[in-house]
Motif scaffolding. Structure first.
Motif, PDB file in Angstrom:
ATOM      1  N   HIS B 102     -50.731 -61.052   7.889  1.00 59.88           N
ATOM      2  CA  HIS B 102     -52.025 -60.864   8.559  1.00 59.88           C
ATOM      3  C   HIS B 102     -52.537 -62.169   9.134  1.00 59.88           C
ATOM      4  CE1 HIS B 102     -52.999 -56.996   6.134  1.00 59.88           C
ATOM      5  NE2 HIS B 102     -52.371 -56.741   7.255  1.00 59.88           N
ATOM      6  N   LEU B 103     -52.396 -63.239   8.357  1.00 62.51           N
ATOM      7  CA  LEU B 103     -52.859 -64.536   8.829  1.00 62.51           C
ATOM      8  C   LEU B 103     -52.090 -64.941  10.075  1.00 62.51           C
ATOM      9  CD1 LEU B 103     -53.266 -66.463   5.474  1.00 62.51           C
ATOM     10  CD2 LEU B 103     -55.073 -65.790   7.042  1.00 62.51           C
ATOM     11  N   LYS B 104     -50.799 -64.698  10.038  1.00 60.55           N
ATOM     12  CA  LYS B 104     -49.954 -65.067  11.164  1.00 60.55           C
ATOM     13  C   LYS B 104     -50.410 -64.346  12.425  1.00 60.55           C
ATOM     14  CE  LYS B 104     -45.283 -64.534  12.623  1.00 60.55           C
ATOM     15  NZ  LYS B 104     -43.935 -64.956  12.538  1.00 60.55           N
ATOM     16  N   GLN B 105     -50.640 -63.062  12.289  1.00 57.76           N
ATOM     17  CA  GLN B 105     -51.089 -62.272  13.443  1.00 57.76           C
ATOM     18  C   GLN B 105     -52.418 -62.801  13.978  1.00 57.76           C
ATOM     19  OE1 GLN B 105     -51.211 -58.278  12.052  1.00 57.76           O
ATOM     20  NE2 GLN B 105     -49.003 -58.012  12.194  1.00 57.76           N
ATOM     21  N   THR B 106     -53.305 -63.103  13.037  1.00 55.07           N
ATOM     22  CA  THR B 106     -54.622 -63.578  13.440  1.00 55.07           C
ATOM     23  C   THR B 106     -54.505 -64.845  14.269  1.00 55.07           C
ATOM     24  OG1 THR B 106     -55.358 -62.792  11.302  1.00 55.07           O
ATOM     25  CG2 THR B 106     -56.912 -64.099  12.553  1.00 55.07           C
ATOM     26  N   PHE B 107     -53.691 -65.776  13.779  1.00 54.11           N
ATOM     27  CA  PHE B 107     -53.656 -67.070  14.461  1.00 54.11           C
ATOM     28  C   PHE B 107     -52.793 -67.053  15.701  1.00 54.11           C
ATOM     29  CE2 PHE B 107     -55.774 -68.279  10.665  1.00 54.11           C
ATOM     30  CZ  PHE B 107     -56.716 -69.162  11.165  1.00 54.11           C
ATOM     31  N   GLU B 108     -51.853 -66.144  15.771  1.00 53.11           N
ATOM     32  CA  GLU B 108     -51.107 -66.012  17.019  1.00 53.11           C
ATOM     33  C   GLU B 108     -52.038 -65.573  18.135  1.00 53.11           C
ATOM     34  OE1 GLU B 108     -47.860 -63.523  16.018  1.00 53.11           O
ATOM     35  OE2 GLU B 108     -46.526 -65.219  15.645  1.00 53.11           O
ATOM     36  N   ALA B 109     -53.076 -64.838  17.736  1.00 53.98           N
ATOM     37  CA  ALA B 109     -54.030 -64.383  18.746  1.00 53.98           C
ATOM     38  C   ALA B 109     -54.993 -65.485  19.157  1.00 53.98           C
ATOM     39  CB  ALA B 109     -54.815 -63.194  18.210  1.00 53.98           C
ATOM     40  N   ALA B 110     -55.180 -66.480  18.299  1.00 55.07           N
ATOM     41  CA  ALA B 110     -56.220 -67.471  18.575  1.00 55.07           C
ATOM     42  C   ALA B 110     -55.663 -68.796  19.095  1.00 55.07           C
ATOM     43  CB  ALA B 110     -57.041 -67.715  17.310  1.00 55.07           C
ATOM     44  N   VAL B 111     -54.549 -69.251  18.565  1.00 54.41           N
ATOM     45  CA  VAL B 111     -54.009 -70.564  18.942  1.00 54.41           C
ATOM     46  C   VAL B 111     -53.322 -70.450  20.298  1.00 54.41           C
ATOM     47  CG1 VAL B 111     -52.338 -72.342  18.293  1.00 54.41           C
ATOM     48  CG2 VAL B 111     -53.710 -71.208  16.535  1.00 54.41           C
TER      49      VAL B 111
END
Lengths: 1032, 245
Positions: B102-111
């Protein structure tokens, strides 16, 4: 906000001790809910007035143990602290806590909650090693000091506690904040409230006694809640409500499943719980968890009829063994107030070493005896007293309770009526001044009149429509009127316009006000159909608020007479003017025609015509009961009822369309097939088959099951079908799938109650919904947010519960009146005590019979306690003889030395009716066989008996007269109350009820006759209304 | 503890908050010198530590390399002492794997990963104390760590949970409220554009209520973003004061 932390020591799911740190946020502004507030607190909702002499703050212990005292409405200005509330929640469980919550919400009670633990300055953290109760007392005291300071010392604050040390420690610390004992407080501040002090003593004593319990264990301990929960999930235990068998209260009880927990398919019936040890302290109505016993120990239910309780019978009368279990734990106590009778003096002295404790017998036979500590036992001899249960420890054979209030001497009418009400949880507090003040006034000096502003917004039907009402004779609360007229022919032929106009009560009752409705020109909510004259297909429907003028206020008998073309005196016409009369008669005829067709339409869909046993008591001028007469429906009853059903149906459709998630409808679930077994068996005895697969099939087969020689057979079969029905229930559309909206009895896909807003609260909700729906149609959103699905569902549940209670009260009161009627008659000599009866069910040692003359149902025993059976003489008369009894499917025979006699199903026999008095419970009717031939009643019996009845008044009946005034008072209260239900906004002042009989008829009416809902042709309206008529 | 009253009639929650109030949020950036970026956050009693390495060249198997953007690698873990009962938590159990994903998905969307092709960014998050809202604490901590590492993002990613009790949405649930059996919805938001980076809800909820609940969660996220923004600005001031600019 300031963040602090709170350390708790809790137990984990595995029983280990765990240290939990919870955050605890404090804030500066916590509303104080006092109108004296100087700091502009955000006080919303209920606010304490500044007019009391002081504010009182109970500490945790008082709130926990003496809440009942704080429930007295006279005690005003109570500030509950959050600390006290939490103590109640933790130590007394959800039920008690909910009671406290509703107390806090109820605007009639003068109390509020102060969230002291979230206030920055009144919060005191628990110190290390400080005992909990000390900490709680300290918290409450700090809260009291804060509260006093917050109000700038305008009001003294009294903290009440049971802890003497606290009194000593705190009482002199602050001026303006007093610390007192509860008893001292009650004596000083409420000396006139004697009842509160008595209740206090009663509770205190029972608390004291609790400490000194024996240690001998009488019952096995209940399992802890977690174990029960896990057990129920795994299917090891079964969850259900305990139902005690009324006739064998000490031995038999059944546990009815709660839907989902029933996983094993073999258990489709109830679970039997035998004996007191297995019942393990569960009381009737409690939610329990049971464990099934091994199959070898399963037993059957007793099928024999028993006289009185506690009579041991051999095992030979038992049915097939059924699932049997024992109670392992109680999930939810469902204790209420019980009415008990103290035993006579001799018994009290012999039974107890300790004269202060008394075993009282509850009125309800299903409740075990209750141990009460009191010093007033001598004074309360032969009185009925309300008690509450406190606890039932495993070391005690009986539950402990305390007395709350004395009702009065047993056997007195007032007491008995009160008893019925309390046993059914119907509370009838009088209206408060404030509530009465909210009504519009209609007095001779300032008559109520139509408001011109209202006229504009309403459709005026005063000139255009012939509106009339048909009600019971003498009925003063006319809430439903009808109209019918022909319309100019439309493109598809002749058209009719049928209108049902219901008093617009919601216009008056905005937020809890009462009104005496003016009967003639007035506001109404109307439903009008534009019908095709031939097919009665609906062209258009119009819903809306109207203004009507009722031209004729007819009563049923008069309307029927007009229809029959008989000479009749219509009061409104004065000297009869032929043209007008013809117009009215014409309207009635059209109406009857329309109603017949509507009925036929519903019959096609499968509407049931069922039969309920209904009697009305006929009263003479002195209001004595002179006869019990079964009701005789007229066609006009059905006509009016049919129109009402039609209106209800269309309104239901409308509100369901407008509010698919939050409309209040009424549905009638199909009955469980196994309930029909008895009906089918009985019908088979006469060679009829009853098809119960659908309501249509049932209706048809009931129509076929007619014995040309005996019309009663069909009637009885219908009665039995009615008994198999489930109850119709209110529900919120959001809480139920659409396919369950169906009304089985009426064969309608949507149904609700709309037509009696004066008598039923449900109708008021429906009126509000309809108003909102109309407003929505006009483009305006609903004026204020409607009740959400969840709220509505709660209200529906509440109405359903009250409805059930009212129905039961009605049943019991009918029995009371039957007893009353026969009580003064000597069964040996009075010929009215001998009547014709029809056997409708065969049991192991007797049979159930129905007496059409009095509408009475009861058991007849063929075997008495000495083992003797009834035998038949040559002339048909019957004696008790030693002999044996043999039961078959459709008949029962007794064999004695003299011969054999047979009693067949649906046979007519003659029985003698007598009253069996009972000290602790209600009196019961007792039936004895006189002969197994039909009773040769003199034709004129009922007629001749009337004058006799007037002469032969009993003491009790005289009491009816004496207490008629009080009773009518009470009836009024009750009417308000029963339609009042949960919230406070529903009261009406209506006509004075003339006597006690109408009081009980009121209950009948309020019971909303589910008979009607079951589709009993006449419908509840007609039936209920007719009951009213007899009081004239 | 099934019978806890999560929202009293007076509108208070168990810990004294009102329905829409957040727990106290405290955060610090640059807690470790070793890593490229690091941050520590407290959301009430939930405490999380986040560390960011990178962007650097892809380590381990080369096959993971993406040619147009950076790979984000997340690892989530909980300390043994983080809950009321001490419990050994091996790496790679189901729950933490899911959380990592979940964290990975979140940050792929933001970074802005397309700025660093063929490279990798590592985000390690550890829960030191758990008291509800673990996911949101991790996201918030990781955001600060990424900011600290100087990796460009589209916006702050702010996360918050919301629950639904008695027809009222509750913001930022604590442990007692989460385990109370009600609905819990976790939402990660890019507050400036109002874009949702991740939305997760496991329990049942009536469709009609979803909108109000999401509304409440978004408001809560915006509240969190304000706090994070302040933390970043203050950190920047401190750092610039130290370097004497």
């Amino acid at each position: 906000m300031i963040k602090t932390e709170k350390v708790l020591h809790l137990k984990s799911s595995r029983g280990r001790k765990v240290r939990v740190v919870r955050e605890h946020y404090l804030r500066e502004h916590v509303p104080c809910y006092s109108s004296l507030c100087q700091a502009q607190c955000a006080n919303e909702g209920k606010v304490l007035s500044g007019e009391v002499t002081h504010y009182v703050m109970p500490d945790a212990g008082v709130a926990r143990d003496f809440m009942e005292i704080l429930e007295f409405r006279e005690i005003q200005g109570i500030v509950f602290t959050q600390t006290a509330c939490q103590a109640v929640q933790h130590s007394r469980g959800r039920r008690q806590y909910n009671r406290l919550r509703s107390l806090l919400k109820d605007p009639r009670h003068h109390c509020i909650l102060f969230a002291n633990e979230f206030q920055e300055y009144s919060y005191c953290p628990r110190e290390k090693g400080e005992p909990q109760d000390k900490w709680q007392t300290r918290c409450v005291y700090h809260a009291a000091v804060w509260y006093h300071d917050h109000l700038a010392g305008l009001k003294p604050v009294v903290m009440i506690t049971e802890d003497q040390n606290a009194v000593a420690e705190y009482s002199s610390l602050n001026c303006g904040v007093y610390v007192l004992c509860t008893q001292e407080y009650l004596q000083t501040f409420w000396p006139e409230l004697q009842a509160a002090l008595e209740l206090y003593c009663s509770i205190a004593q029972s608390l004291q006694e609790k400490g000194s319990e024996g240690t001998e264990r009488e019952y096995t301990e209940h399992l802890p809640a977690e174990v029960l929960e896990a057990g129920i999930k795994s299917g090891r235990y079964i969850q259900g409500t305990l139902n005690v068998n009324k006739h064998r209260a000490q031995h038999e009880a059944f546990v009815r499943f709660e839907g989902s927990s029933n996983k094993s398919s073999e258990l489709n019936s109830d679970v039997l719980v035998c004996g007191g040890k297995n019942r393990n302290r569960a009381v009737h109505g409690d939610m329990v968890a049971v464990e099934l016993l091994p199959k070898g120990e399963w037993r059957g239910r007793t099928t024999a009829l028993t006289e009185g309780q506690g009579e041991e019978k051999g095992d030979e009368t038992q049915s097939q063994p059924m699932a049997t279990g024992r109670v392992v734990g109680i999930l939810q106590r469902n204790w209420r107030d019980y009415v008990v009778t103290f035993p006579p003096k001799e018994e009290t002295q012999s039974q107890s070493r300790n004269s202060q404790r008394i075993l009282a017998t509850p009125w309800d036979q299903r409740i075990p005896k209750i141990r009460i500590s009191t010093q007033q036992a001598d004074k309360l001899q032969d009185h009925r007293v309300i008690v509450r249960l406190d606890s039932w420890d495993s070391t005690s054979l009986y539950p402990n309770g305390h007395s709350v209030r004395v009702l009065g001497r047993a056997g007195e009418l007032e007491t008995e009526v009160q008893t019925i009400l309390i046993e059914n949880c119907i509370h009838v507090p009088p209206f408060s001044e404030a509530q009465l003040g909210e009504m519009p006034v209609s007095s001779p000096e300032s008559p109520w009149s139509v408001d011109p502003a209202e006229v504009i917004t309403r459709r005026d039907l005063r000139q255009t429509h012939l509106v009339f009402s048909v009600d019971p004779r003498g009925c003063e609360d006319v809430d439903d009127t009808l109209s019918i007229r022909s319309l100019p022919p439309g493109p598809r032929g002749e058209r009719l316009e049928l209108g049902v106009h219901i008093a617009d009560v919601t216009h008056f009752v905005k937020e809890g006000s009462l009104t005496d409705l003016e009967a003639r020109a007035r506001y109404a909510m109307s439903v009008m159909w534009d019908l095709d004259a031939q097919t009665l297909a609906v062209n258009t429907v119009w819903y809306g608020r109207t203004l009507i003028q009722s031209s004729y206020q007819l009563y049923y008998e008069l309307a029927q007479a007009l229809l029959n073309g008989e000479e009749a005196e219509v009061p409104e016409l004065g000297t009869i003017r032929d043209a007008k009369l013809a117009q009215l008669t014409q309207a009635l005829e059209t109406l009857t025609h329309v109603a017949r067709q509507l009925r036929a339409q519903r019959d096609k869909g499968g509407a049931l015509e069922l039969e309920g046993v209904e009697v009305r008591a006929q009263l003479d001028e002195d209001r004595n009961i002179t006869a019990l007469v079964p009701r005789q429906p007229l066609e006009v009853h059905e006509t009016v009822a049919e129109c009402m059903i039609y209106a209800n149906h269309w309104v239901a459709r409308k509100i369901q369309e407008s509010f698919p998630q939050q409309a209040l409808l009424r549905h009638h679930p199909p009955p469980r097939q196994e309930f029909f077994n008895q009906l089918q068996d009985s019908a088979r005895a006469r060679g009829f088959t009853i098809d119960t697969r659908s309501n249509k099939a049932l209706a048809d087969s009931l129509d076929r099951a007619v014995d040309p020689r005996d019309p009663l057979v069909n009637r009885l079969l219908r009665v039995m079908a009615t008994m198999a029905m489930s109850n119709a229930l209110y529900f919120s559309t959001g809480a139920c799938p659409v396919d369950q909206y169906y009304h089985y009895g009426l064969a309608l896909d949507r149904y609700t109650h709309f037509t009696s807003p004066i008598r039923r609260y449900a109708d008021m909700i429906v009126h509000r919904l309809l108003t909102a729906a109309i407003a929505m149609e006009k483009g305006a959103g609903p004026a204020k947010a409607l009740a959400s699905n969840k709220e509505l569902e709660e209200v529906a549940q509440q109405i359903n519960n009250k409805n059930r209670a009212a129905q039961h009260a009605q049943k019991v009161s009918t029995e009371l009146f039957q007893c009353l009627y026969f009580r003064d008659k000597d069964p040996e000599t009075d010929e009215r005590c001998v009547a014709d009866a029809v056997i409708y069910t065969i049991r192991a040692n007797g049979m159930l019979v129905f007496i059409p003359q009095y509408g009475l149902k009861g058991a007849v025993y063929l075997k008495n306690r000495e083992g003797q059976v009834v035998s038949e003489r040559q002339d048909g008369g019957c004696d008790w003889q030693t002999g044996s009894l043999q039961r078959y499917l459709d008949h029962i025979t007794t064999t004695t030395a003299v011969g054999t006699s047979t009693f067949n199903l649906f046979q007519h026999i003659t029985v003698r009716i007598s009253v069996e008095p009972s000290r602790c419970h209600s009196d019961t009717i007792r039936l004895e066989v006189v002969s197994n031939r039909p009773h040769q009643a003199p034709e004129t019996q009922v007629q001749t008996s009337q004058p006799q009845g007037a002469r032969g008044r009993s003491q009790l009946v005289q009491e009816v007269v004496r207490q008629a005034e009080e009773a009518s008072q009470q009836a009024e209260e009750k009417r308000g109350r029963a339609s009042k239900l949960s919230t406070e906004e529903r009261e009406f002042r209506q006509s004075k009820c003339p006597n006690l009989y109408s009081l009980l008829e009121e209950v009948r009416e309020l019971a909303l006759l589910d008979l009607a809902a079951c589709g009993a042709g006449g419908g509840g309206l007609g039936a209920a209304a007719q009951a009213c008529a007899t009081s004239a | 503890m099934a019978g806890l009253e999560l929202l009293s009639d007076q509108g208070y929650r168990l810990d004294g908050r009102k329905a829409a109030e957040l727990r106290k949020v405290q955060a610090r950036m640059g807690v470790f010198a070793q890593a490229d970026g690091s941050a520590y956050i407290e959301q009430g009693n939930t405490k999380a530590l986040a560390v960011v390495y990178g962007p650097h060249e892809v380590r381990g198997s080369r096959s993971k390399t993406l040619h147009d953007r950076a790979v984000i690698n997340c690892q989530y873990s909980m300390a043994t002492f983080s809950t009321a009962e001490r419990k050994r938590r091996p790496h790679g159990d189901r729950k933490s794997t899911e959380m990592s994903l979940h964290l990975k998905q979140t940050f792929e969307a933001a970074v802005l990963t397309n700025l660093y092709p063929r490279s990798q960014i590592d985000i390690y998050v550890k829960i030191l104390q758990s008291d509800g809202g673990n996911y949101s604490a991790c996201v918030n901590a990781a955001t600060l760590a990424v900011v600290d590492a100087g990796i460009p993002m589209r916006d702050y990613v702010c996360a918050c949970t919301a629950g639904f009790v008695d027809e009222t949405p509750l913001a930022d649930l604590c442990h007692a409220e989460e385990s109370g059996g009600g609905t819990s919805l976790a939402l990660a938001l890019l507050p400036r554009g109002g874009h949702i980076a991740l939305l997760q809800m496991d329990a049942r909820l009536h469709q009609d209520h979803l909108e109000t609940l999401m509304e409440a969660a978004m408001t809560a996220c915006k509240g969190v973003s304000k706090v994070l923004d302040e933390v970043v600005r203050q950190h920047l001031q401190e750092v610039s004061a130290l370097t004497g600019e």
